[in-house]
Structure formats: structure tokens, C-alpha cells
Enzyme design. Structure first.
Site: not given
Ligand SMILES: *Cc1c(COP(=O)(O)O)cnc(C)c1O
Length: 393
Positions: A183, A211, A241
Site C-alpha cells: 500500500s 489494494h 477501497k
Molecule cells: C486498507 C488495507 C486493509 C484494511 O482494509 P479496510 O477494509 O479499510 O479495513 C487491510 N490490508 C491492507 C493491505 C490494506 O491496504
């Protein structure tokens, strides 16, 4: 109020401020989009949302959410295993399984929760978890909740992963965990090599594709992108996301999902998503299935933005995906950069320690399918002006 606690809190906050690690919260006064209103300023170019495809404010998702509220109400009323499972939740899980080409899926409240739900539930004290050093905080926390021993391998380094596998030969089970797309740098895990090593050492694999979801493999994620989705034991995706709503899920075999349904603690002890959340997510999956132009536009826009930054002389690191870091280095300078961009009507937030290592501060930019090329042209002018002023380019 307990004075001891208050004094401790105050010294902690002071220390963050001294190290330039204290970050103000920006407040968005409009829907998430390519241009947004923030802290009383209108029409800022938004380069910091994970709303890659613009689904968060898509009319089809909004209509689905409104209809679900009218039909099913505002809340689910219980945890999934009591009587919080609504037909919409089941429909979403079936849709997701078909979309991902897997046997089954289970949806959690968030991606973070999915990590906390799955990792401790499929490992035990005689197991070893082998995890990439740059894995997401929610994986780290999920691993902390497990009784298994842990080994950390160097970022995407297959020699280091192999060593860790060799050193855990006596474990009952071995689980390799990696982000699909990292990320903070936007690089992609070498899943072919990881699959080969895991086979050699009889290890299972979990890919956290937060992502990658909605971005790679036509939205189906990193494993599908590499064609190894049948060899990844546990895929985690987020619905928060690119998918534009809220939630996290695990995709895998029916046996895996059956076990998680019985034992994953957030599924058992935290209330189910509101019906509007499930309904809007179903609409998002349908859109991704039927309209590949959204993902195409995301990648075209990302290419345009990246080339623009590089032509100006910025270092965009090792990204292979739309996530585009602009490397700065010092924390204070990254925060100055963010402030100066804001004055130029660009919202692009700095990422500093502990999210990235000290001295590796950056402005992380997230081009999306919602942006118009003029937004990028305007943002590039602002980056050029600020980059020169702060001696970055
Ligand atoms: C953003 C993210 C999460 C968390 O996801 P949410 O649905 O926002 O809780 C988990 N793992 C990774 C790699 C992320 O980038």
C-alpha cells in the site's frame, strides 16, 4: 479524570509534535470524488482517496443503498451467527465467490477485521507464520493475535522467504502471508515465485489484496492477475477501497469458509453490516463485472499522472500500480510539501513514520478513474511549483 493518564497522554502527543509525526485530520465536506471540499476550502483536487473507481459516490450504489434501507431498515440487529445474517449478506457472498472464481467467501466488517478474524483462526501454537516485513498493520495485528511462532522475511525477497521456510521445517503448518499490492510503494508481490516456494515447503499462502481488489485482474485481484487464484489458499479482499463501500472478505475453499463461520471472532462477536452496505456492495460487484471501462480508465489515468510526475523529475519509487508515492525523505519536509500543496488547492497527504520507515516520508498520491486529465495538469503545476520551492526537483 485520572491525572496520571492525562499527563501521560499529553507527553505522548507532545513527543509526536516534536518529531513532526502529529497529523491533523482533514474533514471532507462533500462526497469522495476527483474534486472535493475540505476544511472550508472548495474544489481541491483529491489525490488521497482509495476510491479508485469512483464507486463510493456512484448513482447505482446510492440507489441500491436507499432501496435496501427502505426494504430492510438501517441496521442488521445482531451478529451474523445469531440472527444478523440477512438475505443481502448471503447474496453478496455468493456474488463475490462467483466474481473471484472461488468456492466460497465470507464477509467481515472491514479488511482490518478480516485479518484479525482469519489469521488466529487458522493457525495454532505448533505452526509458523512467515510474513513480509512490509505487510499491512492489520496483518501484523492479526499475527499478534495468533499463538503461532512468526518469522519475518525481507520485502519480496525470495531468498529470505526460502530461509524462513527452511528454518520452520518442524512446524505442524506453515502459512506465508503477503500483501498482493503493497500500500505504501505500490509494488506487487511476486506470487508465482511465492507459490513455487510454498509448494516446495508444503506451506499455505494468504494474500491480502486490499489494494488489488477492484484494481488488478479486472478487479478480481492480484492472484487472478497472475492466474494463480487456484493456488492461493486464502485471499483477503477489501470492499472499502476500490469497491467503494465498506467491508473485507476472505475467499477460498468451502471448508475454509465453513471453519471461519464457526470460529472467526469478529464474525461471532461483532454486528453484521447494515443492509445498505451489503446492497451497495452487490451493486459495485455487478458494475465491475459488466463494465471493464472503469478499471481501464483508472490505469490510463494512473499512467498519465505517473509520466507527468517523472517528467518533472520526481522520484515515484518502485510502483507498478496506480498507487504513486512521491518520495521526499524527511518527515518535516513531507509535511511542508503537503501544506504547500493544500495552498495550491491540491489534497495529497504525506505518509510518515510509523506507516513507513523513518527517513522515507513521502506524499502518496492516488490517481483514480474519477479524475479528468485537466485535474492532473493542474495538480502537476502545483507539484512543480512546490517541488522547486522545497528543493525536491
Ligand atoms: C486498507 C488495507 C486493509 C484494511 O482494509 P479496510 O477494509 O479499510 O479495513 C487491510 N490490508 C491492507 C493491505 C490494506 O491496504
Amino acid at each position: 479524570m485520572n491525572q496520571n493518564l492525562q499527563t501521560w497522554l499529553s507527553s505522548q502527543i507532545e513527543s509526536l509534535k516534536e518529531q513532526n509525526l502529529y497529523k491533523p485530520t482533514f474533514v471532507m465536506e462533500s462526497p469522495s470524488g476527483g474534486r472535493i471540499h475540505v476544511n472550508g476550502h472548495s474544489n481541491l483536487i483529491n489525490l488521497s482517496s482509495n476510491n479508485y473507481l469512483g464507486l463510493a459516490n456512484h448513482p447505482k450504489l446510492k440507489a441500491a443503498a436507499i432501496k435496501a434501507v427502505e426494504q430492510y431498515g438501517a441496521g442488521a440487529g445482531a451478529v451474523r451467527t445469531i440472527i444478523g445474517t440477512m438475505s443481502l449478506h448471503v447474496e453478496l457472498e455468493q456474488k463475490l465467490a462467483a466474481f473471484k472464481h472461488v468456492e466460497s467467501t465470507i464477509v467481515f466488517q472491514s479488511g482490518f477485521t478480516a485479518n484479525a478474524g482469519v489469521i488466529p483462526t487458522i493457525t495454532d501454537s505448533d505452526d509458523v507464520i512467515i510474513t513480509d516485513e512490509l505487510n499491512h498493520a492489520s496483518i501484523i495485528d492479526g499475527v499478534r493475535l495468533s499463538k503461532a511462532a512468526r518469522k519475518i522475511y525481507k520485502h519480496c525477497d525470495m531468498t529470505s522467504l526460502k530461509e524462513a521456510l527452511e528454518q520452520s521445517a518442524e512446524a505442524k503448518k506453515r502459512l506465508v502471508i503477503t500483501d498482493g499490492v503493497f500500500s505504501m510503494d505500490g509494488d506487487i508481490a511476486p506470487l508465482h515465485e511465492i507459490v513455487d516456494l510454498a509448494k516446495e515447503f508444503d506451506a499455505s499462502i494468504m494474500v491480502d489484496d486490499a489494494h488489488g481488489s477492484g484494481v488488478l485482474g479486472g478487479g478480481r485481484g492480484t492472484a487472478y492477475h497472475f492466474g494463480v487464484h487456484n493456488e492461493i489458499d486464502i485471499q483477503l479482499g477489501t470492499l472499502s477501497k476500490a469497491v467503494g463501500v465498506m467491508g473485507g472478505y476472505i475467499a477460498g475453499t468451502s471448508m475454509l469458509i465453513d471453519w471461519l463461520t464457526q470460529r472467526a471472532r469478529p464474525f461471532l462477536f461483532s454486528t453484521a453490516h447494515p443492509p445498505a452496505t451489503a446492497a451497495a456492495t452487490i451493486a459495485a460487484i455487478e458494475l465491475m463485472e459488466t463494465d471493464p471501462s472503469l478499471t481501464q480508465r483508472l490505469w490510463d489515468n494512473a499512467a498519465y499522472w505517473k509520466i507527468g510526475l517523472r517528467n518533472l523529475g520526481f522520484d515515484t519509487g518502485i510502483s507498478e500500480t496506480p498507487i504513486t508515492p512521491v518520495m521526499i525523505g524527511e518527515e518535516a519536509k513531507a509535511l511542508d510539501f503537503q501544506r504547500a500543496l493544500f495552498e495550491e488547492n491540491v489534497l495529497a497527504l504525506a505518509i510518515v513514520f510509523p506507516t513507513v520507515s523513518r527517513g522515507k516520508a513521502r506524499i502518496r498520491t492516488m490517481p483514480s478513474a474519477m479524475h479528468h486529465l485537466e485535474d492532473f495538469d493542474d495538480a502537476l503545476k502545483a507539484f512543480e511549483k512546490v517541488g522547486k520551492k522545497l528543493d525536491i526537483i
